[in-house]
Design a protein around this motif. Structure first.
Motif, mmCIF file in Angstrom:
data_model
loop_
_atom_site.group_PDB
_atom_site.id
_atom_site.type_symbol
_atom_site.label_atom_id
_atom_site.label_comp_id
_atom_site.label_asym_id
_atom_site.label_seq_id
_atom_site.Cartn_x
_atom_site.Cartn_y
_atom_site.Cartn_z
ATOM 1 N N GLU A 131 11.849 -6.362 -7.109
ATOM 2 C CA GLU A 131 12.411 -6.925 -8.231
ATOM 3 C C GLU A 131 13.941 -6.841 -8.154
ATOM 4 O O GLU A 131 14.674 -7.968 -8.380
ATOM 5 N N ALA A 132 14.519 -5.864 -7.646
ATOM 6 C CA ALA A 132 15.842 -5.541 -7.316
ATOM 7 C C ALA A 132 16.459 -6.408 -6.393
ATOM 8 O O ALA A 132 17.437 -7.149 -6.553
ATOM 9 N N ILE A 133 15.543 -6.932 -5.319
ATOM 10 C CA ILE A 133 16.091 -7.777 -4.501
ATOM 11 C C ILE A 133 15.985 -9.039 -4.879
ATOM 12 O O ILE A 133 17.111 -9.932 -4.510
ATOM 13 N N ALA A 134 15.085 -9.253 -5.452
ATOM 14 C CA ALA A 134 15.003 -10.848 -6.270
ATOM 15 C C ALA A 134 16.255 -10.785 -7.119
ATOM 16 O O ALA A 134 16.561 -12.191 -7.383
ATOM 17 N N GLY A 135 16.623 -9.932 -7.841
ATOM 18 C CA GLY A 135 17.764 -9.881 -8.974
ATOM 19 C C GLY A 135 19.001 -10.043 -7.897
ATOM 20 O O GLY A 135 20.127 -9.785 -8.726
ATOM 21 N N GLY A 171 25.060 6.686 -4.036
ATOM 22 C CA GLY A 171 25.056 5.573 -4.983
ATOM 23 C C GLY A 171 24.186 5.426 -6.177
ATOM 24 O O GLY A 171 23.357 6.787 -6.294
ATOM 25 N N PRO A 172 24.072 4.626 -6.720
ATOM 26 C CA PRO A 172 23.290 4.840 -8.370
ATOM 27 C C PRO A 172 21.958 4.561 -7.843
ATOM 28 O O PRO A 172 21.322 3.947 -7.030
ATOM 29 N N PRO A 173 20.969 5.492 -8.666
ATOM 30 C CA PRO A 173 19.368 5.426 -8.406
ATOM 31 C C PRO A 173 18.923 3.956 -8.713
ATOM 32 O O PRO A 173 19.604 3.391 -9.661
ATOM 33 N N GLU A 174 17.973 3.775 -7.964
ATOM 34 C CA GLU A 174 17.370 2.407 -8.355
ATOM 35 C C GLU A 174 15.965 2.573 -9.185
ATOM 36 O O GLU A 174 14.911 3.140 -8.494
ATOM 37 N N ASP A 175 15.896 2.281 -10.507
ATOM 38 C CA ASP A 175 14.920 2.350 -11.141
ATOM 39 C C ASP A 175 13.948 1.195 -10.980
ATOM 40 O O ASP A 175 12.941 1.388 -11.664
ATOM 41 N N ARG A 176 14.383 0.093 -10.799
ATOM 42 C CA ARG A 176 13.462 -1.081 -10.454
ATOM 43 C C ARG A 176 12.352 -0.940 -9.429
ATOM 44 O O ARG A 176 12.758 -0.388 -8.500
ATOM 45 N N PHE A 231 0.894 -1.169 -0.133
ATOM 46 C CA PHE A 231 0.013 0.014 -0.146
ATOM 47 C C PHE A 231 0.919 1.209 0.043
ATOM 48 O O PHE A 231 0.647 2.064 0.702
ATOM 49 N N TRP A 232 2.136 1.131 -0.760
ATOM 50 C CA TRP A 232 2.800 2.418 -1.005
ATOM 51 C C TRP A 232 3.696 2.673 -0.110
ATOM 52 O O TRP A 232 4.328 4.018 -0.052
ATOM 53 N N ALA A 233 3.854 2.174 1.131
ATOM 54 C CA ALA A 233 4.546 2.794 2.242
ATOM 55 C C ALA A 233 6.053 2.098 1.988
ATOM 56 O O ALA A 233 6.135 0.883 1.854
ATOM 57 N N PRO A 234 6.953 2.887 1.713
ATOM 58 C CA PRO A 234 8.201 2.325 1.414
ATOM 59 C C PRO A 234 9.116 1.791 2.691
ATOM 60 O O PRO A 234 9.092 2.340 3.769
ATOM 61 N N LEU A 235 9.538 0.606 2.572
ATOM 62 C CA LEU A 235 10.449 0.127 3.431
ATOM 63 C C LEU A 235 11.925 0.008 3.466
ATOM 64 O O LEU A 235 12.634 -0.349 4.398
ATOM 65 N N PHE A 236 12.315 0.487 2.349
ATOM 66 C CA PHE A 236 13.849 0.268 2.002
ATOM 67 C C PHE A 236 14.655 1.519 1.930
ATOM 68 O O PHE A 236 14.297 2.386 1.474
ATOM 69 N N ALA A 237 15.656 1.379 2.695
ATOM 70 C CA ALA A 237 16.646 2.637 2.606
ATOM 71 C C ALA A 237 17.430 2.559 1.302
ATOM 72 O O ALA A 237 18.727 2.374 0.962
ATOM 73 N N ASP A 238 16.702 3.256 0.249
ATOM 74 C CA ASP A 238 17.265 3.341 -1.249
ATOM 75 C C ASP A 238 16.721 4.643 -1.686
ATOM 76 O O ASP A 238 15.667 5.234 -1.165
ATOM 77 N N TRP A 239 17.086 5.098 -2.903
ATOM 78 C CA TRP A 239 16.576 6.296 -3.694
ATOM 79 C C TRP A 239 16.490 5.986 -5.165
ATOM 80 O O TRP A 239 17.097 4.877 -5.648
ATOM 81 N N GLY A 240 15.547 6.772 -5.970
ATOM 82 C CA GLY A 240 15.336 6.363 -7.392
ATOM 83 C C GLY A 240 14.674 7.524 -7.839
ATOM 84 O O GLY A 240 14.250 8.566 -7.159
ATOM 85 N N LYS A 247 18.810 -2.889 2.805
ATOM 86 C CA LYS A 247 18.528 -2.928 4.201
ATOM 87 C C LYS A 247 17.027 -2.235 4.288
ATOM 88 O O LYS A 247 16.660 -1.029 3.504
ATOM 89 N N LYS A 248 16.331 -2.694 5.168
ATOM 90 C CA LYS A 248 14.739 -2.029 5.409
ATOM 91 C C LYS A 248 15.187 -0.754 6.423
ATOM 92 O O LYS A 248 16.090 -0.657 6.943
#
Length: 370
Positions: free
Chosen positions: A304-308, A295-300, A237-246, A313-314
């Protein structure tokens, strides 16, 4: 009193509202007559002023204050029942709330909030109304004023404005995304300074790097209740869990949502904006001073990125975990100088410990017949 904030209440012309700067009693032994450091509004102003003096930059921010309009019981107390059905952006759901919207708009305009847009979100009775972005101090005052207005409209129309982050399971929670940019005078310093129109300026990237470096401690301030973390656990439901950016990536805690600004998403409607804005200034300032690379932005999609194979980290997933992170991060603690951190830590630790000790309806349903 800060006289520029003096405003007659449109629903009660005999009464006016004014924000104040707080000072210690002159008879106190410690810093008599000095600033009261448990005054979060005063702290934000002083922290922002110092940041601007050192860097020439100031922060402008807009918030997205989601909240839910609930029905009330015959005795006037709120029920956990939204006034409308949970259909996102549905014109009829928006129309059902039109009397509430018109009254909120009327009072908001009278109190200096330049309202620009609104929509029905995808939870029962969930509404988001937005006003123009401004300097951090002004935006924090306006969010506080908006909450005051919603409470008054609720009293007049017999409905309940709910800013609780997660009153319902299985639908979206109430976020309060912060849309942030750094300015030097009238120039947006976050805008791209290279050939790629998607990549923020070097200074913008440093600011994002500072946010990511301090995200765990920031989460304690921007998701400040036990209930806040229900928003993270009820996934999808759109709440972000992951410490990343994109870029335009709603699965990460930070996203560049448009040229010239980024959106901090791990923040909900229970936030105290004076605390969150001050902490964000501290984090960005650290990123600029230390030239932190996000670091690089995450477009995925992050899942899917984690599965890859990506290791991400959360954010902290409970208030207790977030409190522990804040206790280790002295730089974010500096956003709550003097008595402010002591007060915050005391009350939030007490809240967490009382929750851990409480027997809930879930406990009874799960274990009574064990």
């Amino acid at each position: 009193p800060d006289v520029e904030t003096f405003c007659q209440l449109p629903w009660d012309p005999k009464t006016a509202r004014v924000f104040c700067t707080l000072f210690r009693n002159r008879e106190e032994e410690t810093d008599p007559g000095g600033f009261l450091t448990s005054d979060c509004r005063g702290n934000l102003r002083r922290i922002h002023t110092e940041f601007e003096r050192e860097t020439g930059l100031h922060m402008r921010v807009g918030t997205e204050p989601e909240m839910m309009w609930l029905k009330t019981k015959p005795d006037g107390t709120p029920s956990v029942d939204g006034m409308t059905k949970p259909y996102c952006y549905h014109i009829d759901q928006f129309s059902e709330l039109q009397p509430v919207i018109h009254k909120v708009m009327e009072y908001s305009k009278a109190m200096g909030l330049d309202m620009i847009q609104g929509d029905h979100e995808d939870a029962p009775g969930q509404l988001e109304l937005n006003w123009m972005f401004d300097r951090a101090e002004a935006t924090a005052d306006r969010l506080t004023t908006y909450r005051q207005i919603c409470r008054q409209v609720g009293r007049e129309l017999g409905v309940f404005p709910c800013f609780m982050p997660k009153p319902f399971t299985g639908v979206s929670a109430n976020g309060c995304h912060h849309n942030i940019s750094l300015w030097q005078g009238d120039e947006n310093m976050f805008l791209p300074d290279g050939d790629n129109p998607r990549i923020p300026s070097k200074l913008g990237l440093q600011a994002i790097g500072g946010m990511l470096a301090h995200l765990d401690a920031l989460t304690c301030i921007t998701a400040p209740t036990v209930n806040s973390y229900r928003r993270f656990w009820d996934t999808g439901f759109w709440a972000p869990l992951f410490a990343d950016w994109g870029y335009q990536n709603r699965t990460t805690a930070l996203r560049v949502s448009a040229p010239g600004r980024f959106e901090y998403r791990s923040v909900d409607s229970a936030v105290n904006p004076y605390l969150s804005f001050a902490a964000i200034i501290k984090a960005m300032d650290d990123g600029i001073k230390r030239n932190l690379d996000p670091g690089p932005p995450e477009d995925r999609n992050i899942y899917e990125a984690i599965a890859g194979g990506k290791d991400v980290k959360k954010v902290p997933m409970t208030l207790g975990e977030a409190l522990a992170a804040l206790e280790k991060d002295t730089l974010i603690q500096d956003a709550m100088p003097g008595d402010m951190y002591r007060v915050f830590h005391h009350y939030k630790t007490d809240e967490w410990e009382r929750f851990c000790a409480a027997v809930s309806d879930w406990d009874i349903a799960e274990y009574l017949d064990i």
